[in-house]
Design a protein around this motif. Sequence first.
Motif, mmCIF file in Angstrom:
data_model
loop_
_atom_site.group_PDB
_atom_site.id
_atom_site.type_symbol
_atom_site.label_atom_id
_atom_site.label_comp_id
_atom_site.label_asym_id
_atom_site.label_seq_id
_atom_site.Cartn_x
_atom_site.Cartn_y
_atom_site.Cartn_z
ATOM 1 N N VAL A 167 8.767 -14.718 -46.364
ATOM 2 C CA VAL A 167 9.252 -16.005 -46.615
ATOM 3 C C VAL A 167 9.666 -15.992 -48.237
ATOM 4 C CG1 VAL A 167 8.472 -18.390 -47.142
ATOM 5 C CG2 VAL A 167 7.254 -16.787 -45.375
ATOM 6 N N PRO A 168 11.102 -16.895 -48.268
ATOM 7 C CA PRO A 168 11.615 -16.674 -49.674
ATOM 8 C C PRO A 168 10.644 -17.322 -50.740
ATOM 9 C CG PRO A 168 13.162 -17.806 -47.883
ATOM 10 C CD PRO A 168 11.758 -17.629 -47.315
ATOM 11 N N LYS A 169 11.170 -16.821 -51.926
ATOM 12 C CA LYS A 169 10.279 -17.796 -52.949
ATOM 13 C C LYS A 169 10.874 -18.873 -53.293
ATOM 14 C CE LYS A 169 7.270 -14.180 -54.338
ATOM 15 N NZ LYS A 169 7.037 -13.788 -52.748
ATOM 16 N N ALA A 170 12.172 -19.324 -53.056
ATOM 17 C CA ALA A 170 12.575 -20.320 -53.529
ATOM 18 C C ALA A 170 11.882 -21.660 -53.659
ATOM 19 C CB ALA A 170 14.052 -20.755 -52.953
ATOM 20 N N TYR A 171 11.992 -22.500 -54.500
ATOM 21 C CA TYR A 171 11.231 -23.785 -54.687
ATOM 22 C C TYR A 171 12.014 -24.920 -54.349
ATOM 23 C CZ TYR A 171 7.996 -20.943 -57.550
ATOM 24 O OH TYR A 171 7.409 -19.965 -58.157
ATOM 25 N N PHE A 172 11.331 -25.789 -53.606
ATOM 26 C CA PHE A 172 11.928 -27.082 -53.198
ATOM 27 C C PHE A 172 12.081 -27.978 -54.517
ATOM 28 C CE2 PHE A 172 10.982 -27.065 -48.501
ATOM 29 C CZ PHE A 172 11.303 -25.728 -48.252
ATOM 30 N N LYS A 173 13.411 -28.274 -54.947
ATOM 31 C CA LYS A 173 13.663 -29.092 -56.003
ATOM 32 C C LYS A 173 14.885 -29.957 -56.061
ATOM 33 C CE LYS A 173 14.207 -25.362 -59.386
ATOM 34 N NZ LYS A 173 14.040 -24.919 -60.382
ATOM 35 N N ILE A 174 15.071 -30.925 -56.516
ATOM 36 C CA ILE A 174 16.243 -31.816 -56.486
ATOM 37 C C ILE A 174 17.111 -31.273 -57.322
ATOM 38 C CG2 ILE A 174 17.135 -34.263 -57.098
ATOM 39 C CD1 ILE A 174 14.126 -35.258 -56.644
ATOM 40 N N TRP A 175 16.885 -30.805 -58.605
ATOM 41 C CA TRP A 175 17.983 -30.134 -59.382
ATOM 42 C C TRP A 175 17.882 -28.699 -59.653
ATOM 43 C CZ3 TRP A 175 22.236 -31.561 -61.516
ATOM 44 C CH2 TRP A 175 22.787 -30.833 -62.641
ATOM 45 N N HIS A 176 19.042 -28.119 -59.200
ATOM 46 C CA HIS A 176 18.980 -26.516 -59.252
ATOM 47 C C HIS A 176 19.772 -25.967 -60.144
ATOM 48 C CE1 HIS A 176 16.610 -25.476 -55.521
ATOM 49 N NE2 HIS A 176 17.090 -26.445 -55.204
#
Lengths: 956, 115
Positions: free
Chosen positions: A491-500
Amino acid sequence: MSLFLIVALPFFGALLPGLMNSAGRQACAGLTFTVSLAAFIGLLTNLPAVLAGELVTARVDWIPSLGLNFTLMLDGLGFFFALLILGIGLLIIAYARSYLSRDDNMGEFFTYLLLFQGAMVGIVLSDNILLLLVFWELTSLSSFLLIGYWKHLPEGRQGARMALTVTGMGGLSMIGGMLILGQIAGSYDLSVILQNRDLIQADPLYLPALLLILLGCFTKSAQFPFHFWLPHAMAAPTPVSAYLHSATMVKAGIFLMARMWPVLSGTPEWFVIVTTAGLITMVIGAVIALFKHDLKALLAFSTVSHLGLITMLLGTGTAFGAMAAMFHILNHATFKAALFMSAGIVDHEAHTRDIRRLGGLRHLMPITFVIATVAALSMAGIPFLNGFLSKEMMLEEATHTVLFGSHWLVPALATFGSLFSAAYCFRLIGHTFLGPVRDDYPTKPHDPGAGMWFPPAILVVLVVLIGVAPFLAEPFVKLVTASVLGEAAEVPKAYFKIWHGLVPALFMSVAAVVGGLLLIAVFKPALRLWDAAPRPEAKTIFEALIAAVVALAERLIHGLHNGAFSRYGAIMAATVIGAGYYAWATGTVGAPTREMQDMTPMAVAGWLMLAAATLGMVFLHRNRLMSLILIGIAGLMVSVGFVFFSAPDLAMTQITVEVVTIILLLLALNFLPNRTPVESTVMRRTRDAAIALAGGLAAMGMAWHFLMRDAVTGPISQFHLANSYKGGGGTNVVNVILVDFRGFDTYGEIIVLGIAALLIYALTETLLSGPVRARLLNRKPDQPRAGDMHPTMMVVLTRVIMPVVLMVGFYIFLRGHNEPGGGFIAGLVVSIAVVMQYMASGFSWASARLRYPYHGVIGAGVLIAGLTGIGSWFVAKPFLTSDFTYVRIPPFQEFELATAALFDLGVFLAVVGAVMLSLESFSRLARRAHVKDPEHPMDIDPSRDETQAAAVKEGV
Amino acid sequence: MELLVASAIGILTAGGIYLMLRLRTFPVILGISLLTYAVNVFLFASGRLSIGGPPILRDGVDFYADPLPQALVLTAIVISFGMTAVVVMIALGAYLGADDDRVDDPVDASAGDAT
């Protein structure tokens, strides 16, 4: 709650609304809601286990020999989809309660809805791919019922038919693909298949399996070029559209691609096919959606577009793509269901869904406006709403995807699609809700009751919640992604956030939104351009295609089957012979293993008679009475043959059946013409003779072939011979097989015989109560009648012989278990004795002395046989187990009592009843009006006084 | 002997097929009856031919004909009576109703080659 119960609840619950229809609409809806809620809560009880990463399973072996087991499994992916299906299902049920009008049959609607819900839950919880296929087909069928729910609308019927044709066709190819997959993996259990990635991808059959399965997924999920059915399915009531096209039906194909992701994805074939199809669908759907004026059609094409987006993400084959796909499924389900329901509200209140006739609704329906606007903005990809997040992830993934060697193709098309997507969302808001209030709505709209706006409002709250606080959804989406990926990827480590940060995806997003706004500004000229452009109409193409297929099928069928029996009889005979010849020519033939037995002169004589009788029938068949005599000879020779080749039981049966058959045919010939006219051409007769000769040679060759060879494996009858006396208590093995070893078969056969007799009786009744009756009554016989209808000699003889024949029948019945005989033969013998009374003494005389109706005799026979079989249950044995014992009642010798004899009694009665009922029915036709039934058995009777005799004579 | 039985099956089949393809109900019914004989004998013969060995158990005898095909054919014979009776009844009903005992549909037959 057990997984079985979760799947079964909607199916069992489906019975209730239909039955409860008269209890009122509230009861129907409430019941459906309760059933769904129970399944939903049942699903939630499994949440802790799923969160802990466990695999919840339930298993019952169904047909293990076929690899078909009722195996259910619940992992993150299955839980996610089941949650959507049941959760959104609950909202839809509440919404439909308010949406459907009084004229709609609510029980019917909810029954279909629950059936569909059960089938969908079945798909996502199946662990066995064959079981999954069963549920898959069930969704096609139940969605057909739902889409065509408004049977009075032709669009509804056409849309339902189109959906069924397309998804049904996909389902068929999916069956093929799944079977191949199961063959490769050696198991039909998903859990096993999912662990054989390398084995499956290395197999030469991988590509066919992939293509077939993808065909199934693409048709179900409306991917290009199969996207056309979805907009036509919009003729359904809006709750159905909202349910089928946001959370369930069309997501089934996506689900399956996700489920099969670990084993099928990652290959170049998967990448090219799935990504390309998804990309094309996404762009085409978005472009068409912009120019649709029907709110639901716009949403339908936008659904097509978003499904394309998800498909493309799954096609990339990367873990990040799969995660984005899962997240977008969640987001799409929430905003799209809310939008469909809002469109339904507008339609319900304003009585139109045409965007051109709407506008300014913001002032009239503020609640609906807020709901629809938030959902549409989310779909357009505006920040702080959930659609933005997954669209960003999609664009991010697109920038990394290289298709056909081009780095810019996928990102450019994805941006292009998003641009149109944003544009149609703005159009939806702007042209429906903004602008000035008009005064030409079909009905002046206002906000509906809470029953209709509350369900979409819940979804919109979710849209905002996830949009503002994406970290809330993150663990769940990652859990689902983990079960999609299986062991294939991390599973990818990427976080869910509004501002990337200032990443390319952000610029693409901004470009899409700005472009969308610009496009809306120039919408009018764009629409003119679009209307002027030529484009294929999918429905016309589809209908032309279907018409062509139907025409082809009609030509083929009418060519074979034009109502002429003789024609398709010939075709069938020729086909069977041809197929047999093919098998013969391609098979191998071993050397003969048996010696031919010497011919005896007697056998040759019998053969000659049989051959002469058959040839005589062929050449003399126009003289019907003659051919009847000849077939009697053939039958007699067959019986003699049975005696000769050690089958006394068969011989006795054959000869008695022969007698009753000939009597029957004679009775029939009484009404039919006595001659067959010459009608067929010489050509025709030559052709028939050729087919007949080929058939005869084939049958002879086949018989000759096996008569000269021993069977490949020993016959199972050794068992019967060895156990006949020990286990069945009889020395006549044939009879023991009939009443004991294969008693169940015999039981079935007497029932069939009884049904045939009842059918004949019913047909006679129909004939005698219709217009045929008058014709029968006034019929002039075509042959001179015998002067003496009931010859004294025959009457006396049959009367005397009756007890003797009955005694013989009784004897044959009793000895049957140990010597040739038994219930069948005894029944036939007794029937012949009774028939003789009818023939000699007349119908009325015999009927008057009939004590039991023949229907009753048949029924008693079947009942006795059945009860005998059931009797063995009381001693804990299987149906029809027989038992026997030996008793001795002085002064008789010791004899055997067997339950099989009781069963045989049933057979006997059924045969007597059936034969007599058939013959009696025929003879009832023969009674005529102008000939009075003789009231006396004999026309001349010395014991009657002279005057009476004279009167009778005058009467005749 | 095998040749006699095999050829008898062949003759019955050929006669049955030829009569089955006739245009009136009565010969068609007789054709089906002939085919029934052929099929029954064929099934019976699948137990191979034995002379003088009826499957009635006797002490000291161990040569028996195969009883299983016999049992199956026995019920087949009785069922075929039922079937014949139903077919005859239908043919009779059709004839009495329409005064015509052709097996081919008259409307379509004129379009095809069936006259």
